[in-house]
Scaffold this motif. Structure first.
Motif, mmCIF file in Angstrom:
data_model
loop_
_atom_site.group_PDB
_atom_site.id
_atom_site.type_symbol
_atom_site.label_atom_id
_atom_site.label_comp_id
_atom_site.label_asym_id
_atom_site.label_seq_id
_atom_site.Cartn_x
_atom_site.Cartn_y
_atom_site.Cartn_z
ATOM 1 N N SER A 398 0.842 -1.195 0.000
ATOM 2 C CA SER A 398 0.000 0.000 0.000
ATOM 3 C C SER A 398 0.877 1.244 0.000
ATOM 4 O O SER A 398 2.037 1.223 0.429
ATOM 5 N N GLU A 399 0.325 2.363 -0.487
ATOM 6 C CA GLU A 399 1.092 3.598 -0.549
ATOM 7 C C GLU A 399 1.565 4.071 0.826
ATOM 8 O O GLU A 399 2.720 4.461 0.975
ATOM 9 N N PRO A 400 0.694 4.066 1.841
ATOM 10 C CA PRO A 400 1.176 4.524 3.151
ATOM 11 C C PRO A 400 2.356 3.706 3.677
ATOM 12 O O PRO A 400 3.307 4.262 4.222
ATOM 13 N N ARG A 401 2.274 2.390 3.506
ATOM 14 C CA ARG A 401 3.378 1.565 4.004
ATOM 15 C C ARG A 401 4.644 1.783 3.181
ATOM 16 O O ARG A 401 5.740 1.843 3.732
ATOM 17 N N ARG A 402 4.487 1.913 1.871
ATOM 18 C CA ARG A 402 5.654 2.144 1.019
ATOM 19 C C ARG A 402 6.324 3.469 1.376
ATOM 20 O O ARG A 402 7.551 3.556 1.451
ATOM 21 N N ALA A 403 5.516 4.500 1.618
ATOM 22 C CA ALA A 403 6.066 5.791 2.005
ATOM 23 C C ALA A 403 6.804 5.688 3.331
ATOM 24 O O ALA A 403 7.890 6.262 3.510
ATOM 25 N N TYR A 404 6.226 4.952 4.256
ATOM 26 C CA TYR A 404 6.859 4.760 5.567
ATOM 27 C C TYR A 404 8.215 4.074 5.405
ATOM 28 O O TYR A 404 9.208 4.488 6.014
ATOM 29 N N GLU A 405 8.264 3.036 4.590
ATOM 30 C CA GLU A 405 9.508 2.284 4.408
ATOM 31 C C GLU A 405 10.584 3.141 3.740
ATOM 32 O O GLU A 405 11.754 3.092 4.129
ATOM 33 N N LEU A 406 10.185 3.927 2.729
ATOM 34 C CA LEU A 406 11.162 4.789 2.063
ATOM 35 C C LEU A 406 11.689 5.854 3.012
ATOM 36 O O LEU A 406 12.892 6.150 3.030
#
Length: 737
Positions: A398-406
């Motif tokens: 998901s976008e929120p998780r991907r943003a968090y990881e980056l």
């Protein structure tokens, strides 16, 4: 009350078509209106009177909207194949920035090619966009539009993700497969319980009308109050469970009376007078428990409480009006379309009555064994871990998780939860170079766990300074909350400091919940016991019921701790493990539980547990009034209600388990907790513990002081006089003064 309900049930049975059409029109009308004019949802978790809220208010008034979450948007840019500073990639990023500057409400665009804007490996950059004049309620839509403007960077092979990846499509938890699965499972249980398709469909139809009405009302109320995104799904989960259960209790009573040869109209009247009264009292306890959440001092929790209460009110109203209308219309056809090989609908309850007699012969052994089992189930609750769930626990991909990881990879986990320090100064300063501002900045930098402090910003009046503080820890890390407390503990003469931001808000929420939990629990237990006292005029029964409900809560919290805090099954309920987890961690990993969830779960479970208590006590009370033999009354009460309570519990467990499939972590925790608690409550507690204690208490179960009996209003829930007009009513057992 029983006579009033009996008259209402009789009227609805005689005017079935009017009642049916009225309910369908109301449900379709409010649901259609809410779909045609969908209201916005709110993720506002502010808590008035807290330090984080004070920081937010000062930031908004002293520095303008550009410094709030609605005034800044950040885009993460990731180059998987090399450094962002290479010419082609840098040019693509700059082209995207040029497009961003032309977008509405964009005041300033900060390049990632600046100090602090690019990761040490030069592959992850952060474009910061400051807005003005935008609608703060539409920030999710604005963020997505700004993200689309960065398509030139995507065309160059770069990944662009909003740092606060709030997709408008994800603002509300949509209904879907879980509801369908829950309804199908409930239908199967009802078919096995009744043995006829017509009877099985009645509770389903009534519950769907009830849920549609409740959701429609909730959707329209979203235009006048801030509505959390979980409101609809919580109302659906509870509304389906109680809606089917309440209709099931009424239908079971009606079919039993028909089997005894009672005419249809009279059977409906008696059913609503007796079981309808139990439904009203059971629903009342749920509503009281949910209403007590308003004392928690947490607006989000209070809203979830009364919104869920709307679904319960709709379930009660449809049960005492729509169910008798359908029963009157169907007559004896309620038993039509029998399913081959299924007997269903048995009324003797010989198996449950036998269990009751078995318990009555050995109450102390049963009490001890039940206590040991329940203690073992509740023991893991000591390991319950409360905390914040950040986007790192979101759905993988998901976008929120991907943003968090980056963000965590490029700049550190603390960048996902920056602290906002707003300080009120004793006098006007000329700028950020003033000694008092410099002293404040150094004090914050020296706090353990602080990784980075941004350049201080002084507002136009020169009386306030704002600092962005980056902790070393992720928002879900307990140490991040300690950093908040340590920063707040800084003492600079004449300076009043306030710490805001997501982590600070969650820390304040946890502190507020710990402070208000005893009050909420006390009010819920007291009012529920009082309602039972009014219903049964028996103080011992009222107190015992409250205690039994608390016992079932222990098992629920034990299950939550086992699954989420200890981590024995987080992967099995659909939680995605952290990045780079081992094979074992992909199935077993610890997940914190939001601080407000246990209190909300307590209110819901306490009310639902009281449902089964009311129905069981009603049956035992009726038997006791007929012959005055306590042990026999317990066995007969368990025999007459065991089948229907078990069926109702299976339905609730099926409905709640189906909702575990939802991606939202709060819904998952509720699904697990509710399913376990209902299963334990309907088996160990109602099947063994309650009968054992009632046998041991004997005549004290129904003892009532004379002075109390005189002042209590006559709100009998049993409706015994409606069912057995030829049997002499016996006075309650009265001991003492």
């Amino acid at each position: 009350m029983t006579r009033l309900l009996g008259r209402l049930g009789g009227w609805c049975a005689r005017h079935g078509w009017i009642v049916l059409v009225a309910w369908v029109v109301v449900a379709a009308g409010v649901m259609g209106a809410s779909l045609a004019f969908p209201s916005p949802t709110s993720s506002d978790a502010s808590i008035p009177g807290t330090d984080a809220q004070r920081a937010h208010d000062l930031m908004k008034t002293g520095f303008g909207s550009g410094y709030g979450t609605a005034g800044t948007v950040q885009l993460l840019v990731y180059s998987p194949d090399g450094a962002l500073i290479e010419d082609d990639r840098k040019k693509a990023v700059e082209t995207s920035m040029d497009r961003l500057r032309t977008m509405p409400h964009v005041k300033q665009v900060d390049t990632p090619f600046r100090k602090g804007g690019i990761s040490s490996n030069l592959q992850i950059g952060l474009i910061t966009i400051k807005l003005e004049g935008n609608d703060s309620d539409q920030i999710a839509d604005t963020t997505q539009e700004l993200s689309k403007a960065a398509d030139p960077a995507r065309a160059a092979g770069l990944e662009v993700v909003p740092a606060d990846a709030s997709n408008p499509a994800d603002k509300e938890i949509k209904t879907g497969p879980s509801e369908i699965i829950g309804v199908v499972c409930a239908l199967l249980v009802l078919v096995f319980a009744f043995g006829t398709l017509v009877a099985a469909m009645i509770p389903i139809f009534v519950a769907l009308v009830s849920v549609a009405t409740g959701l429609g009302v909730i959707g329209l109320l979203g235009w006048v109050v801030d509505m959390p995104k979980q409101a609809g799904i919580m109302a659906t989960m509870i509304g389906l469970g109680v809606g089917i259960d309440y209709a099931l209790f009424l239908l079971s009573r009606h079919r039993r009376l028909l089997a005894e040869g009672v005419p249809v109209a009279e059977s409906v009247r008696r059913t609503v007078a007796s079981s309808g009264g139990a439904v009203v009292f059971a629903g009342g306890t749920v509503i009281i428990a949910l209403s007590a959440l308003m004392l928690a001092g947490f607006p989000l929790l209070a809203t979830l409480g009364w919104v869920t209460g709307i679904s319960v009110v709709a379930a009660v109203l449809t049960s005492v009006t729509l169910v008798p209308a359908l029963l009157g219309l169907l007559g004896h056809r309620v038993n039509a379309l029998k399913v081959p090989l299924l007997r269903g609908g048995g009324t003797s309850g010989t198996g449950w009555a036998g269990l009751g007699r078995w318990v009555a012969r050995r109450p102390w052994q049963v009490l001890l064994a039940s206590a040991l089992v329940l203690g073992a189930l509740a023991a893991p609750a000591l390991a319950l871990k409360l905390g914040a769930i950040d986007e790192g626990y979101g759905a993988k991909g998901s976008e929120p998780r991907r943003a968090y990881e980056l963000m965590a990879t490029g700049f550190g986990p603390g960048f996902n939860g920056p602290l906002i320090v707003v300080a009120e100064l004793p006098s006007k300063v000329a700028g950020a170079e003033d000694p008092i501002v410099d002293n404040l900045t150094r004090e914050v930098e020296d706090v353990d766990g602080v990784k980075y402090v941004g350049d201080p910003k002084v507002n136009t009046s020169g009386r306030s300074v704002l600092l962005q503080v980056i902790p070393e820890y992720a928002p879900s890390d307990d140490r991040a909350a300690q950093v908040v407390r340590d920063v707040r503990a800084i003492s600079v003469p004449g300076v009043q400091m306030h710490v805001g931001g997501k982590v600070a808000g969650l820390t304040d929420a946890g502190d507020r919940m710990a402070e208000r939990t005893p009050l909420v629990i006390g009010v819920v237990v007291l009012l529920s016991a009082l309602l039972l006292l009014l219903a049964f005029r028996a103080p011992v029964v009222a107190i015992k019921a409250a205690v039994m409900n608390l016992v079932s809560l222990g098992a629920a919290f034990g299950a939550l701790a086992l699954v989420f805090s200890i981590g024995l099954g987080t992967g099995l309920v659909g939680m995605d493990p952290p990045v780079n987890s081992s094979y074992v961690q992909t199935v077993f990993f610890s997940v914190p539980i939001e601080s407000y969830v246990p209190l909300m779960l307590f209110a819901v479970l306490f009310g639902l547990s009281m449902d089964y208590e009311v129905f069981l006590l009603t049956a035992v009370r009726q038997s006791y009034l007929r012959h005055g033999r306590n042990s026999r009354a317990v066995a007969e009460g368990l025999g007459s209600t065991g089948r229907v309570i078990t069926s109702a519990a299976l339905i609730m467990v099926a409905v709640f388990t189906a909702f575990v499939a939802y991606p939202d972590s709060m819904v998952k925790t509720f699904g697990v907790g509710l399913a376990v608690a209902v299963a334990v409550d309907a088996t160990i507690i109602r099947g063994f513990l309650v009968p054992a204690t009632m046998v041991l208490l004997g005549r004290l179960n129904w003892w009532c002081p004379r002075w109390l009996d005189r002042i209590l209003p006559n709100l009998s829930v049993e409706g015994h006089e409606e069912d057995e007009p030829s049997v002499r009513r016996e006075e309650p057992v009265k001991v003492g003064v």
